[in-house]
Motif scaffolding. Structure first.
Motif: not given
Length: 213
Positions: A53-77
């Motif tokens: 399990l610890f050798e798996q890419p973290i993105s493949s485990l669905g851990i965290g929040t990712y930018a996608s068509a359905d999810c925008e990462i809120v940011s500022a400057t």
């Protein structure tokens, strides 16, 4: 102290807490504090169910929040007014807002804990209307250097420690992300791509939630 680790993790998760005091009820004393990082370090050392399990890419485990068509990462400057950043935190019910430069690369993180910095200013109300850059570096320095140089690098090199960000890649393994958290000892890492552009966020809370159903 008689509670199981699982019970303690549930309390952390259900209350969105970052730490939990361990209390001796009979003696009425605090024996210590349980943190997310301590729990996760224990899991890395003692989790024997499936080490693959610890050798798996973290993105493949669905851990965290990712930018996608359905999810925008809120940011500022750095040019974003402080009140707008506070609004982002409140409206989106998030604990931090990544601060990016003109290229979309993260240079800092403004977290809820940074809000206390506003109290150090003479007028909280006036502080809310200024840009984040002016709040951090002072209006004269920030605006003056803005007019003479559009490069964000001077600001990136002088971000206060309390707002410094740390990154990882979505291709990093779960083990590598654990190691990164242990090294930098922060609550969250920002996902970036090979160009250094912001792609998402992973926190210690996300990791804990993955292991505690």
């Amino acid at each position: 102290p008689d509670s199981s680790l699982y019970e303690a993790c549930l309390v952390l998760k259900q209350n969105s807490a970052h730490w939990l005091p361990i209390v001796d009820i009979d003696e009425q004393i605090c024996l210590g504090v349980l943190t997310h990082l301590a729990v996760l370090q224990h899991l890395v050392t003692n989790f024997v169910e499936d080490r693959r399990l610890f050798e798996q890419p973290i993105s493949s485990l669905g851990i965290g929040t990712y930018a996608s068509a359905d999810c925008e990462i809120v940011s500022a400057t750095l040019d974003t007014p402080v009140y707008k950043i506070l609004d982002m935190l409140s409206v989106n019910c998030i604990s931090c807002v990544p601060i990016v430069n003109a290229e979309g690369k993260p240079i800092a993180v403004y977290a809820r804990t940074n809000v206390i910095d506003l109290v150090s200013h003479n007028s909280v109300e006036n502080s809310l209307d200024v840009s984040l850059g002016s709040l951090i570096f002072g209006p004269d320095r920030f605006e003056g250097e803005r007019e003479s140089d559009s490069d964000d690098q001077p600001y990136e090199d002088n971000i206060p420690d309390r707002m410094r960000m740390h990154t990882c890649k979505m291709t990093d393994s779960l083990q590598e992300v654990f190691v990164k958290f242990a090294e930098v000892r922060v609550h969250r890492l920002l996902y970036v791509d090979d160009r250094g552009s912001l792609q998402g966020i992973v926190s210690l809370s996300d990791l804990l939630s993955y292991f505690v159903a």
